[in-house]
Design a protein around this motif. Structure first.
Motif, PDB file in Angstrom:
ATOM      1  N   GLY A 173     -69.690   7.870  43.813  1.00 42.21           N
ATOM      2  CA  GLY A 173     -71.364   8.278  43.816  1.00 42.21           C
ATOM      3  C   GLY A 173     -71.546   9.365  42.962  1.00 42.21           C
ATOM      4  N   PHE A 174     -71.493   9.614  42.343  1.00 42.87           N
ATOM      5  CA  PHE A 174     -71.075  11.053  41.868  1.00 42.87           C
ATOM      6  C   PHE A 174     -71.026  10.217  40.313  1.00 42.87           C
ATOM      7  CE2 PHE A 174     -70.246  13.051  45.836  1.00 42.87           C
ATOM      8  CZ  PHE A 174     -71.165  13.985  45.691  1.00 42.87           C
ATOM      9  N   ALA A 175     -72.415   9.543  39.508  1.00 46.11           N
ATOM     10  CA  ALA A 175     -72.237   8.884  38.671  1.00 46.11           C
ATOM     11  C   ALA A 175     -72.267  10.173  37.127  1.00 46.11           C
ATOM     12  CB  ALA A 175     -73.099   8.359  38.260  1.00 46.11           C
ATOM     13  N   THR A 176     -71.198   9.772  36.064  1.00 48.70           N
ATOM     14  CA  THR A 176     -70.905  10.640  35.595  1.00 48.70           C
ATOM     15  C   THR A 176     -71.697  10.488  33.425  1.00 48.70           C
ATOM     16  OG1 THR A 176     -69.063   9.892  34.893  1.00 48.70           O
ATOM     17  CG2 THR A 176     -69.290  11.373  36.928  1.00 48.70           C
ATOM     18  N   GLU A 177     -72.151  11.443  32.773  1.00 54.09           N
ATOM     19  CA  GLU A 177     -71.833  10.649  31.433  1.00 54.09           C
ATOM     20  C   GLU A 177     -70.701  10.987  30.914  1.00 54.09           C
ATOM     21  OE1 GLU A 177     -74.797  13.799  29.678  1.00 54.09           O
ATOM     22  OE2 GLU A 177     -76.519  13.143  31.390  1.00 54.09           O
ATOM     23  N   GLY A 178     -69.562  11.226  31.423  1.00 62.01           N
ATOM     24  CA  GLY A 178     -68.226  11.010  30.827  1.00 62.01           C
ATOM     25  C   GLY A 178     -67.515  12.542  31.344  1.00 62.01           C
ATOM     26  N   VAL A 179     -66.024  12.187  31.109  1.00 63.58           N
ATOM     27  CA  VAL A 179     -64.375  13.689  31.912  1.00 63.58           C
ATOM     28  C   VAL A 179     -64.425  13.379  30.302  1.00 63.58           C
ATOM     29  CG1 VAL A 179     -63.277  13.615  33.279  1.00 63.58           C
ATOM     30  CG2 VAL A 179     -64.911  12.637  33.953  1.00 63.58           C
ATOM     31  N   SER A 180     -64.356  14.041  29.876  1.00 64.34           N
ATOM     32  CA  SER A 180     -63.200  14.641  27.981  1.00 64.34           C
ATOM     33  C   SER A 180     -61.430  15.915  28.744  1.00 64.34           C
ATOM     34  CB  SER A 180     -64.025  15.356  27.208  1.00 64.34           C
ATOM     35  OG  SER A 180     -64.663  16.163  27.595  1.00 64.34           O
ATOM     36  N   ALA A 181     -61.176  15.370  28.093  1.00 64.94           N
ATOM     37  CA  ALA A 181     -59.822  16.435  28.381  1.00 64.94           C
ATOM     38  C   ALA A 181     -59.950  17.314  26.849  1.00 64.94           C
ATOM     39  CB  ALA A 181     -58.561  15.621  28.138  1.00 64.94           C
ATOM     40  N   HIS A 182     -59.231  18.484  26.721  1.00 64.56           N
ATOM     41  CA  HIS A 182     -59.565  19.474  25.966  1.00 64.56           C
ATOM     42  C   HIS A 182     -57.969  20.484  26.600  1.00 64.56           C
ATOM     43  CE1 HIS A 182     -63.922  18.450  24.869  1.00 64.56           C
ATOM     44  NE2 HIS A 182     -63.682  18.020  25.911  1.00 64.56           N
TER      45      HIS A 182
ATOM     46  N   LYS B  15     -52.042  23.616  28.814  1.00 63.86           N
ATOM     47  CA  LYS B  15     -53.061  24.226  29.384  1.00 63.86           C
ATOM     48  C   LYS B  15     -54.786  23.098  28.696  1.00 63.86           C
ATOM     49  CE  LYS B  15     -56.503  27.754  30.912  1.00 63.86           C
ATOM     50  NZ  LYS B  15     -56.669  29.701  30.853  1.00 63.86           N
ATOM     51  N   THR B  16     -55.195  22.303  29.976  1.00 58.29           N
ATOM     52  CA  THR B  16     -55.786  21.776  30.119  1.00 58.29           C
ATOM     53  C   THR B  16     -56.704  21.831  30.710  1.00 58.29           C
ATOM     54  OG1 THR B  16     -54.415  19.873  29.065  1.00 58.29           O
ATOM     55  CG2 THR B  16     -56.109  19.292  29.719  1.00 58.29           C
ATOM     56  N   ILE B  17     -58.334  21.482  30.187  1.00 58.03           N
ATOM     57  CA  ILE B  17     -59.521  22.123  30.431  1.00 58.03           C
ATOM     58  C   ILE B  17     -59.982  19.934  30.726  1.00 58.03           C
ATOM     59  CG2 ILE B  17     -61.852  22.943  30.760  1.00 58.03           C
ATOM     60  CD1 ILE B  17     -61.027  25.400  29.247  1.00 58.03           C
ATOM     61  N   PHE B  18     -60.663  20.082  32.310  1.00 53.25           N
ATOM     62  CA  PHE B  18     -61.220  18.566  31.919  1.00 53.25           C
ATOM     63  C   PHE B  18     -62.920  19.068  32.188  1.00 53.25           C
ATOM     64  CE2 PHE B  18     -57.042  18.318  33.462  1.00 53.25           C
ATOM     65  CZ  PHE B  18     -56.612  16.848  32.806  1.00 53.25           C
ATOM     66  N   LEU B  19     -63.905  18.592  31.315  1.00 51.54           N
ATOM     67  CA  LEU B  19     -65.302  18.853  31.008  1.00 51.54           C
ATOM     68  C   LEU B  19     -66.113  17.742  31.693  1.00 51.54           C
ATOM     69  CD1 LEU B  19     -67.373  20.746  30.314  1.00 51.54           C
ATOM     70  CD2 LEU B  19     -67.985  19.134  28.299  1.00 51.54           C
ATOM     71  N   VAL B  20     -66.550  17.450  33.290  1.00 53.23           N
ATOM     72  CA  VAL B  20     -66.986  16.123  33.824  1.00 53.23           C
ATOM     73  C   VAL B  20     -68.520  17.015  33.743  1.00 53.23           C
ATOM     74  CG1 VAL B  20     -67.294  15.627  35.730  1.00 53.23           C
ATOM     75  CG2 VAL B  20     -65.405  16.916  35.710  1.00 53.23           C
ATOM     76  N   ARG B  21     -69.188  15.794  33.048  1.00 52.67           N
ATOM     77  CA  ARG B  21     -70.823  15.906  33.274  1.00 52.67           C
ATOM     78  C   ARG B  21     -71.020  14.971  33.936  1.00 52.67           C
ATOM     79  NH1 ARG B  21     -69.648  15.828  27.271  1.00 52.67           N
ATOM     80  NH2 ARG B  21     -69.328  18.075  26.619  1.00 52.67           N
ATOM     81  N   PHE B  22     -72.244  15.609  34.189  1.00 48.84           N
ATOM     82  CA  PHE B  22     -72.966  14.500  35.959  1.00 48.84           C
ATOM     83  C   PHE B  22     -74.194  14.098  34.985  1.00 48.84           C
ATOM     84  CE2 PHE B  22     -70.250  16.715  39.080  1.00 48.84           C
ATOM     85  CZ  PHE B  22     -69.574  15.621  39.138  1.00 48.84           C
ATOM     86  N   ARG B  23     -74.474  12.554  35.635  1.00 51.38           N
ATOM     87  CA  ARG B  23     -76.256  12.555  34.985  1.00 51.38           C
ATOM     88  C   ARG B  23     -77.197  12.911  36.206  1.00 51.38           C
ATOM     89  NH1 ARG B  23     -76.049   6.292  34.887  1.00 51.38           N
ATOM     90  NH2 ARG B  23     -74.008   6.329  33.069  1.00 51.38           N
ATOM     91  N   GLU B  24     -77.549  13.918  35.526  1.00 50.43           N
ATOM     92  CA  GLU B  24     -79.399  14.574  35.525  1.00 50.43           C
ATOM     93  C   GLU B  24     -79.472  13.866  36.909  1.00 50.43           C
ATOM     94  OE1 GLU B  24     -80.068  17.583  34.628  1.00 50.43           O
ATOM     95  OE2 GLU B  24     -78.859  17.382  33.066  1.00 50.43           O
ATOM     96  N   ALA B  25     -79.701  13.205  37.757  1.00 51.60           N
ATOM     97  CA  ALA B  25     -79.627  12.449  38.804  1.00 51.60           C
ATOM     98  C   ALA B  25     -79.315  12.208  40.070  1.00 51.60           C
ATOM     99  CB  ALA B  25     -79.941  10.304  39.223  1.00 51.60           C
ATOM    100  N   VAL B  26     -77.544  12.532  39.509  1.00 52.00           N
ATOM    101  CA  VAL B  26     -77.290  13.305  40.666  1.00 52.00           C
ATOM    102  C   VAL B  26     -77.236  14.905  40.820  1.00 52.00           C
ATOM    103  CG1 VAL B  26     -74.572  13.950  41.028  1.00 52.00           C
ATOM    104  CG2 VAL B  26     -74.832  11.670  39.776  1.00 52.00           C
ATOM    105  N   VAL B  27     -77.397  15.630  39.658  1.00 48.84           N
ATOM    106  CA  VAL B  27     -77.713  17.081  39.909  1.00 48.84           C
ATOM    107  C   VAL B  27     -79.545  16.976  40.533  1.00 48.84           C
ATOM    108  CG1 VAL B  27     -78.515  19.130  38.692  1.00 48.84           C
ATOM    109  CG2 VAL B  27     -76.875  17.915  37.981  1.00 48.84           C
ATOM    110  N   GLU B  28     -80.246  16.090  40.244  1.00 50.33           N
ATOM    111  CA  GLU B  28     -81.107  16.663  41.321  1.00 50.33           C
ATOM    112  C   GLU B  28     -81.129  16.038  42.753  1.00 50.33           C
ATOM    113  OE1 GLU B  28     -84.173  13.830  38.824  1.00 50.33           O
ATOM    114  OE2 GLU B  28     -83.888  15.098  37.130  1.00 50.33           O
ATOM    115  N   ARG B  29     -79.955  15.331  42.823  1.00 47.99           N
ATOM    116  CA  ARG B  29     -80.194  14.276  44.200  1.00 47.99           C
ATOM    117  C   ARG B  29     -79.694  15.538  45.006  1.00 47.99           C
ATOM    118  NH1 ARG B  29     -76.081  10.539  44.394  1.00 47.99           N
ATOM    119  NH2 ARG B  29     -74.367  12.196  44.339  1.00 47.99           N
ATOM    120  N   GLU B  30     -78.042  16.301  44.537  1.00 52.46           N
ATOM    121  CA  GLU B  30     -77.763  17.400  44.185  1.00 52.46           C
ATOM    122  C   GLU B  30     -78.375  18.854  45.474  1.00 52.46           C
ATOM    123  OE1 GLU B  30     -74.626  17.110  46.334  1.00 52.46           O
ATOM    124  OE2 GLU B  30     -74.878  14.897  46.155  1.00 52.46           O
TER     125      GLU B  30
END
Length: 111
Positions: A68-77, A88-103
């Motif tokens: 229930g934590f919808a994302t705009e996408g997850v990428s590996a860098h 070393k890898t960094i996973f960038l998780v971008r949540f949708r604005e609705a998720v941030v507002e709900r939290e």
């Protein structure tokens, strides 16, 4: 949950770091100094930019969406310039604005 419980279930240890972006409230970074997926896959020299841990980005996105934590996408860098941990890898998780507002509403409480 992903940084600790999921990582432990998949790899037998927690991820190395979890950070919140200082500029965007909807971005989180999960760091793995030695992704196991990169240890067991041989990449040809001409494809040296390929980070096979990107497969794990799809797993992270699926777990977030299913929980229930919808994302705009997850990428590996690749984390460039780290001589101690060359994979070393960094996973960038971008949540949708609705998720941030709900939290934020849940943190604020009733009223």
């Amino acid at each position: 949950f992903i940084h600790t419980t999921l990582w432990r279930a998949l790899f037998g240890r927690s991820a190395d770091a979890l950070e919140i972006s200082s500029t965007k409230a909807n971005e989180y970074m999960i760091t793995d100094n030695e992704p196991v997926l990169n240890s067991f896959i041989s990449v040809p020299r001409e494809m040296s930019q390929l980070n096979c841990a990107a497969y794990l980005a799809g797993i992270i996105e699926g777990v977030c969406d299913a929980a229930g934590f919808a994302t705009e996408g997850v990428s590996a860098h690749w984390a460039e310039g780290d001589e101690l941990w060359p994979g070393k890898t960094i996973f960038l998780v971008r949540f949708r604005e609705a998720v941030v507002e709900r939290e934020e509403m849940l943190k604020a409480g009733p009223g």
